[in-house]
Design a protein around this motif. Structure first.
Motif, PDB file in Angstrom:
ATOM      1  N   GLN A  56       0.824  -1.203   0.000  1.00  0.00           N
ATOM      2  CA  GLN A  56       0.000   0.000   0.000  1.00  0.00           C
ATOM      3  C   GLN A  56       0.860   1.255   0.000  1.00  0.00           C
ATOM      4  OE1 GLN A  56      -3.425  -0.328  -0.167  1.00  0.00           O
ATOM      5  NE2 GLN A  56      -3.385   1.856  -0.673  1.00  0.00           N
ATOM      6  N   SER A  60       1.229   4.159  -3.175  1.00  0.00           N
ATOM      7  CA  SER A  60       0.692   5.472  -2.801  1.00  0.00           C
ATOM      8  C   SER A  60       1.692   6.582  -3.094  1.00  0.00           C
ATOM      9  CB  SER A  60       0.338   5.491  -1.305  1.00  0.00           C
ATOM     10  OG  SER A  60      -0.700   4.564  -1.017  1.00  0.00           O
ATOM     11  N   LEU A 138      -3.004   7.542   1.160  1.00  0.00           N
ATOM     12  CA  LEU A 138      -2.716   6.766   2.356  1.00  0.00           C
ATOM     13  C   LEU A 138      -2.618   7.706   3.548  1.00  0.00           C
ATOM     14  CD1 LEU A 138      -1.725   4.115   3.809  1.00  0.00           C
ATOM     15  CD2 LEU A 138       0.578   4.723   3.033  1.00  0.00           C
ATOM     16  N   PHE A 175      -6.582   4.866   2.112  1.00  0.00           N
ATOM     17  CA  PHE A 175      -6.333   3.706   2.962  1.00  0.00           C
ATOM     18  C   PHE A 175      -5.904   4.218   4.328  1.00  0.00           C
ATOM     19  CE2 PHE A 175      -4.056   0.072   4.627  1.00  0.00           C
ATOM     20  CZ  PHE A 175      -4.722  -1.034   4.092  1.00  0.00           C
TER      21      PHE A 175
END
Length: 247
Positions: A56, A60, A138, A175
């Motif tokens: 992630q 990002s 994020l 996220f």
């Protein structure tokens, strides 16, 4: 305890034991503050290794984080590395109009930091350097405690819960990833209907991804295959280059 994005109000009780939350918060804050300076530095380096190899993080570009306070695990080393890899970092700033909500202002080595009403440094608000909560990829959140279902216990102000309340409608982005010392994990947290659950947590030892359908998490142990700076593994270096070119 289940945790579906679209039905949080129905499954989380509106009335909870606030005394239990206060006592748990007090205990967990004491635990993280008891860590020595050396332990905090080691935890920060271990956290950075975990984050730099996290899928992630790799995908990002616009990442919000925080300045550590009160024994929180420190993402400062990660922030410097993230900027080196072409990521754009932001810090939360108290919204000047909307009560208990946050703006996010770009954070770099030249950022001017001012103390807010709580005595916490935050970057000066400048036109063109803000980014809305919805436009972030994020968000790395500080926390006091977390559980295996993605529940987060914060400091009690509700700033992040109000700012990211739109996530309760099932929105994937941004996220929401909590950062913590492993000692801050508890079996179960008393959750309120307004609490916005986390999508994942990264500690100095493990990476947790929460499955909203099953309310389960699978911790992955920290493996020192990825080192800071130019000593990254070849596969991870390719992923970072790909992330930068697609940003």
């Amino acid at each position: 305890m289940t945790s579906h994005h679209g039905d949080i109000d129905a499954e989380f009780p509106a009335v909870i034991d606030q005394a239990s939350r206060r006592e748990l918060r007090k205990s967990l804050r004491k635990s993280r503050r008891s860590l020595t300076l050396l332990q905090q530095k080691q935890a920060s380096r271990a956290l950075t290794r975990q984050l730099l190899k996290h899928p992630q993080v790799i995908r990002s570009r616009h990442i919000a984080l925080y300045l550590a306070n009160d024994g929180e695990i420190d993402p400062a080393i990660f922030a410097a590395e993230a900027r080196r890899h072409g990521k754009v970092c932001y810090l939360p700033v108290l919204h000047p109009v909307l009560h208990n909500r946050l703006w996010f202002v770009r954070y770099d080595s030249e950022a001017e930091l001012l103390l807010n009403q709580f005595g916490i440094p935050e970057p000066a608000i400048k036109r063109g350097r803000r980014r809305s909560a919805r436009a972030l990829d994020l968000v790395l959140l500080p926390l006091v405690g977390f559980d295996a279902a993605g529940g987060r216990l914060g400091m009690g102000g509700g700033f992040y819960d109000r700012t990211f309340a739109f996530k309760r409608a099932g929105t994937y982005s941004p996220f929401l990833m909590g950062l913590a010392h492993e000692c801050q994990k508890v079996e179960s947290l008393p959750i309120a209907s307004w609490d916005v659950p986390l999508d994942g947590v990264v500690t100095d030892r493990y990476s947790y991804r929460f499955n909203r359908a099953s309310a389960s998490s699978t911790p992955k142990p920290a493996v020192d295959r990825l080192f800071i700076g130019r000593y990254r593994t070849q596969s991870s270096a390719r992923r970072f280059r790909s992330s930068r070119s697609n940003g």
